[in-house]
Design a protein around this motif. Sequence first.
Motif, mmCIF file in Angstrom:
data_model
loop_
_atom_site.group_PDB
_atom_site.id
_atom_site.type_symbol
_atom_site.label_atom_id
_atom_site.label_comp_id
_atom_site.label_asym_id
_atom_site.label_seq_id
_atom_site.Cartn_x
_atom_site.Cartn_y
_atom_site.Cartn_z
ATOM 1 N N ALA A 39 0.836 -1.201 0.000
ATOM 2 C CA ALA A 39 0.000 0.000 0.000
ATOM 3 C C ALA A 39 0.872 1.252 0.000
ATOM 4 O O ALA A 39 0.641 2.189 -0.770
ATOM 5 C CB ALA A 39 -0.925 -0.001 1.210
ATOM 6 N N ALA A 80 2.420 1.665 -3.256
ATOM 7 C CA ALA A 80 1.433 2.085 -4.247
ATOM 8 C C ALA A 80 1.185 3.585 -4.167
ATOM 9 O O ALA A 80 1.055 4.273 -5.170
ATOM 10 C CB ALA A 80 0.126 1.327 -4.038
ATOM 11 N N ILE A 81 1.144 4.078 -2.936
ATOM 12 C CA ILE A 81 0.865 5.487 -2.738
ATOM 13 C C ILE A 81 1.954 6.352 -3.364
ATOM 14 O O ILE A 81 1.700 7.414 -3.924
ATOM 15 C CB ILE A 81 0.759 5.758 -1.223
ATOM 16 C CG1 ILE A 81 -0.563 6.407 -0.928
ATOM 17 C CG2 ILE A 81 1.865 6.613 -0.727
ATOM 18 C CD1 ILE A 81 -0.667 6.775 0.516
ATOM 19 N N SER A 118 -0.901 -8.847 -9.947
ATOM 20 C CA SER A 118 -1.917 -9.724 -9.381
ATOM 21 C C SER A 118 -3.239 -9.527 -10.107
ATOM 22 O O SER A 118 -3.471 -8.501 -10.734
ATOM 23 C CB SER A 118 -2.135 -9.420 -7.901
ATOM 24 O OG SER A 118 -0.944 -9.604 -7.190
ATOM 25 N N LEU A 119 -4.073 -10.542 -9.982
ATOM 26 C CA LEU A 119 -5.349 -10.517 -10.690
ATOM 27 C C LEU A 119 -6.512 -10.525 -9.709
ATOM 28 O O LEU A 119 -6.574 -11.378 -8.837
ATOM 29 C CB LEU A 119 -5.442 -11.752 -11.592
ATOM 30 C CG LEU A 119 -6.712 -11.904 -12.417
ATOM 31 C CD1 LEU A 119 -6.768 -10.849 -13.508
ATOM 32 C CD2 LEU A 119 -6.790 -13.287 -13.020
ATOM 33 N N VAL A 120 -7.421 -9.590 -9.871
ATOM 34 C CA VAL A 120 -8.648 -9.617 -9.089
ATOM 35 C C VAL A 120 -9.788 -9.958 -10.037
ATOM 36 O O VAL A 120 -9.937 -9.327 -11.084
ATOM 37 C CB VAL A 120 -8.923 -8.276 -8.388
ATOM 38 C CG1 VAL A 120 -10.216 -8.340 -7.597
ATOM 39 C CG2 VAL A 120 -7.771 -7.924 -7.470
ATOM 40 N N VAL A 121 -10.552 -10.962 -9.684
ATOM 41 C CA VAL A 121 -11.590 -11.460 -10.573
ATOM 42 C C VAL A 121 -12.966 -10.958 -10.140
ATOM 43 O O VAL A 121 -13.264 -10.925 -8.945
ATOM 44 C CB VAL A 121 -11.612 -13.001 -10.561
ATOM 45 C CG1 VAL A 121 -12.712 -13.531 -11.445
ATOM 46 C CG2 VAL A 121 -10.266 -13.538 -10.999
ATOM 47 N N ALA A 122 -13.764 -10.567 -11.077
ATOM 48 C CA ALA A 122 -15.157 -10.229 -10.781
ATOM 49 C C ALA A 122 -16.033 -10.821 -11.866
ATOM 50 O O ALA A 122 -15.643 -10.873 -13.030
ATOM 51 C CB ALA A 122 -15.322 -8.719 -10.723
ATOM 52 N N LYS A 147 -19.087 -3.369 -11.313
ATOM 53 C CA LYS A 147 -17.907 -4.084 -10.814
ATOM 54 C C LYS A 147 -16.631 -3.407 -11.310
ATOM 55 O O LYS A 147 -15.619 -3.385 -10.604
ATOM 56 C CB LYS A 147 -17.950 -5.532 -11.271
ATOM 57 C CG LYS A 147 -19.145 -6.282 -10.705
ATOM 58 C CD LYS A 147 -18.722 -7.359 -9.737
ATOM 59 C CE LYS A 147 -19.912 -8.161 -9.254
ATOM 60 N NZ LYS A 147 -19.524 -9.298 -8.442
ATOM 61 N N ASP A 171 -11.927 1.661 -8.115
ATOM 62 C CA ASP A 171 -11.881 2.272 -6.788
ATOM 63 C C ASP A 171 -10.825 1.644 -5.904
ATOM 64 O O ASP A 171 -10.195 2.313 -5.092
ATOM 65 C CB ASP A 171 -13.247 2.174 -6.092
ATOM 66 C CG ASP A 171 -14.254 3.134 -6.705
ATOM 67 O OD1 ASP A 171 -13.871 3.887 -7.613
ATOM 68 O OD2 ASP A 171 -15.423 3.127 -6.271
ATOM 69 N N ILE A 172 -10.658 0.329 -6.031
ATOM 70 C CA ILE A 172 -9.646 -0.294 -5.182
ATOM 71 C C ILE A 172 -8.267 -0.250 -5.826
ATOM 72 O O ILE A 172 -7.325 -0.795 -5.301
ATOM 73 C CB ILE A 172 -10.016 -1.740 -4.791
ATOM 74 C CG1 ILE A 172 -10.122 -2.638 -6.012
ATOM 75 C CG2 ILE A 172 -11.313 -1.760 -3.999
ATOM 76 C CD1 ILE A 172 -10.313 -4.093 -5.661
ATOM 77 N N GLY A 173 -8.170 0.420 -6.971
ATOM 78 C CA GLY A 173 -6.845 0.705 -7.516
ATOM 79 C C GLY A 173 -6.382 -0.103 -8.699
ATOM 80 O O GLY A 173 -5.196 -0.082 -9.019
ATOM 81 N N VAL A 224 -12.364 9.717 -6.175
ATOM 82 C CA VAL A 224 -12.553 8.506 -5.365
ATOM 83 C C VAL A 224 -11.325 8.350 -4.486
ATOM 84 O O VAL A 224 -10.210 8.533 -4.949
ATOM 85 C CB VAL A 224 -12.727 7.225 -6.213
ATOM 86 C CG1 VAL A 224 -14.125 7.107 -6.734
ATOM 87 C CG2 VAL A 224 -11.708 7.166 -7.321
ATOM 88 N N ALA A 259 -7.472 3.736 -2.347
ATOM 89 C CA ALA A 259 -7.527 2.585 -1.447
ATOM 90 C C ALA A 259 -6.173 2.370 -0.787
ATOM 91 O O ALA A 259 -6.093 1.968 0.366
ATOM 92 C CB ALA A 259 -7.940 1.340 -2.224
ATOM 93 N N ALA A 260 -5.110 2.654 -1.511
ATOM 94 C CA ALA A 260 -3.774 2.436 -0.968
ATOM 95 C C ALA A 260 -3.528 3.374 0.217
ATOM 96 O O ALA A 260 -3.035 2.951 1.260
ATOM 97 C CB ALA A 260 -2.724 2.675 -2.051
ATOM 98 N N ILE A 268 -2.923 2.287 4.118
ATOM 99 C CA ILE A 268 -1.742 2.640 4.890
ATOM 100 C C ILE A 268 -2.135 3.162 6.271
ATOM 101 O O ILE A 268 -1.474 2.900 7.271
ATOM 102 C CB ILE A 268 -0.949 3.707 4.109
ATOM 103 C CG1 ILE A 268 0.434 3.189 3.828
ATOM 104 C CG2 ILE A 268 -0.824 4.987 4.876
ATOM 105 C CD1 ILE A 268 1.294 4.230 3.195
ATOM 106 N N GLU A 317 -16.723 -14.961 -4.094
ATOM 107 C CA GLU A 317 -16.533 -13.597 -4.571
ATOM 108 C C GLU A 317 -17.769 -12.756 -4.299
ATOM 109 O O GLU A 317 -17.681 -11.646 -3.774
ATOM 110 C CB GLU A 317 -16.225 -13.603 -6.078
ATOM 111 C CG GLU A 317 -15.827 -12.265 -6.615
ATOM 112 C CD GLU A 317 -16.817 -11.715 -7.634
ATOM 113 O OE1 GLU A 317 -16.915 -10.489 -7.759
ATOM 114 O OE2 GLU A 317 -17.510 -12.514 -8.287
ATOM 115 N N LEU A 325 -11.530 -10.211 -3.693
ATOM 116 C CA LEU A 325 -10.925 -11.537 -3.700
ATOM 117 C C LEU A 325 -9.804 -11.609 -4.727
ATOM 118 O O LEU A 325 -9.996 -11.266 -5.881
ATOM 119 C CB LEU A 325 -11.988 -12.579 -4.052
ATOM 120 C CG LEU A 325 -11.529 -14.031 -4.095
ATOM 121 C CD1 LEU A 325 -11.206 -14.523 -2.705
ATOM 122 C CD2 LEU A 325 -12.605 -14.893 -4.725
ATOM 123 N N VAL A 326 -8.647 -12.047 -4.292
ATOM 124 C CA VAL A 326 -7.555 -12.313 -5.229
ATOM 125 C C VAL A 326 -7.360 -13.818 -5.280
ATOM 126 O O VAL A 326 -7.224 -14.459 -4.240
ATOM 127 C CB VAL A 326 -6.259 -11.616 -4.798
ATOM 128 C CG1 VAL A 326 -5.139 -11.930 -5.780
ATOM 129 C CG2 VAL A 326 -6.469 -10.123 -4.720
#
Lengths: 340, 340
Positions: free
Chosen positions: A58, A61-62, A99-103, A115, A121-123, B54, B57-58, B62, B90, B100-101
């Motif tokens: 995190a 990332a920032i 990494s992969l986030v699946v929706a 989605k 939103d989560i980056g 928005v 998230a990072a 933190i 999910e 979910l990752v």
Amino acid sequence: MQRNTSRKRANLRDVAAAAGVSVATVSRVMNAPETVAEATRKKVEEAMNSLHWVPSAAARAINTGRTRFVGALVPTLDNAIFARMLASMESRLATHRLSLVVATTDNDPAREAEKAKGLVDIGAEGLIVSGVTHAPEFYSLIERCQLPVVSTSFYDPHYQLPTIGYDNAAAARTALAHLTDLGHSRVAVVHGPSASNDRTQARIAGLENHSPKSDLSFYEVPLSIAGGCEAGRNVLQAEKQPTAILCLSDVLASGVLFELQRQGVSVPQEKSVMGLDDLAGSAHLFPELSTVHLPVSRMGAAAADAIAAWVETQKVPAACLLRSDLVIRASTAAAASDGG
Amino acid sequence: MQRNTSRKRANLRDVAAAAGVSVATVSRVMNAPETVAEATRKKVEEAMNSLHWVPSAAARAINTGRTRFVGALVPTLDNAIFARMLASMESRLATHRLSLVVATTDNDPAREAEKAKGLVDIGAEGLIVSGVTHAPEFYSLIERCQLPVVSTSFYDPHYQLPTIGYDNAAAARTALAHLTDLGHSRVAVVHGPSASNDRTQARIAGLENHSPKSDLSFYEVPLSIAGGCEAGRNVLQAEKQPTAILCLSDVLASGVLFELQRQGVSVPQEKSVMGLDDLAGSAHLFPELSTVHLPVSRMGAAAADAIAAWVETQKVPAACLLRSDLVIRASTAAAASDGG
DNA sequence: ATGGTTGATGAAACTAGTTACATCTGTCAA
DNA sequence: TTGACAGATGTAACTAGTTTCATCAACCAT
């Protein structure tokens, strides 16, 4: 003392203190080790290990603006074809340290847009979607965020997003051509819901404007084994019986096969059955399914490479056409020459 | 001016400036809106909207120490049973505002440990794994990080991690009991690789120490349709032919079914075939597969709830036993009473 | 001996949020 | 009229990293 033990996770300052260097040096050991003196680097690395320190993604990332993850939006996980694609995407993305986030979207453009928003939103740094039909909000989202998005399961070099996929219309035509080559002129076409599925639409369109004099009847059913069974029953009730059933997806073909067996119709003697996808299991069905192979694993890997290149270099990747190949197995045979 | 337009993403300070308030107030509008005066809140919300802001998230992660995502480690995506479980996980995690990752392990404990490490490094707050066999590094990782981990596909209230699953031994016994009830005393048991798969081991163990006088022979094959076909061929070559084939997984049962058909063996007349899983398609196979239903969707949801509760409240959730039910369909019938 | 260059390191200012504490206003009771 | 207190808001210090710029020593050529 109490820092390491009772307190939670160590941070960069703790490591710097333990190694007797500044935070900048610790950071350098991670990001540009060649600029740090051998002895210093050793000290820092020892401190890292003894504190079991891993940098906070995190915090990184920032600072860098890079989250190192991408999102994949797939219609469903229930169809093996998407599961396969995701598996190869995941492993290929890992090689890019992504990494992969699946929706899942259930083929609903509104849910997809929703989605997608959640992923942004989560980056998520980029998105991988399926097909070319999306909600207006989806397009405005990716435009507003300047978000890298590649589209799979479809090839169209003129589409506004890079597409990584095959020519669905051509694949369907290949399948039909195989049947007509075998002398089938009356063919039942079984497909999943077309309204919100552009791949299905493209496959249907490929058949409609190209079939040389074949008599096609269409059956729309849910995209599942059960749907295939339903289609099988429907086809058998038709007045003018087709000599072949062309399924625009292997799961449907499986269901059709099962239902025909249940009804005592032999394949391919009485009816030929053709699929489209070539799932891992299709080669082992009874009878072994003739189909058109779609390279989903390669597609997943290619999509992963494309999105990785895009987020890494800011350069929009080129569209990529993957070839689909006819695979003739045991479920198709020459039409009985009774002339219908 | 140039801030909003040419510069990239707006941040909290930009919003505060646009609304004419302090950063603390903007933060409050998000996290404790009731403490902000109506008029002020309106102003801030307008600023947020007009800047399309928005929160990062990072940055939030933190500060709060919460990344709001969990990792799932599954053996493969190629088996519909895991795909199904992930899908329900999910969607249930989404209700807890958790992402979910997914990572696949190929049933390799070393790879699992490695991927788990990767997930922790990128900030996973918790993990969902399958089964109870894991590498020592995996255990030391979760201990060192005090990481919430729940285990699925298995129920064992004494296991060191909370388990959310069914009693594999009992499920296998249920399946076998159905066959023995039908008079089958010589049964071929087909299963996937057992070495690194504790669910398979448990199922086998369930059969071995409980079968009342049945004569079991075991066939280990790859866990796939192709593996099922292979097993079918092997069984048919055995000297003493069994009257029933018990497959410890529905995918294997499908393969067996296809192969028996290919060899002209009729099911259930000549041989009964029993599965275990109850995949969505199993009810539509030919013949419809008798099996033991495992509630994978419910399990996925339960696992999601458990891990969510754990990361949210710090309280270790209880183990959860899900019942498995015999479902009798058309692939099993009374044994021919020729006494073999 | 002196100036220029390079290599290694540190101080402090960033990234984008949260939050403890301080401040200010306005109301109400003494 | 004043003190107490609540409500609303701001200031500044955090979170855990990266990065710019400055510093300093060592080495080399003059």
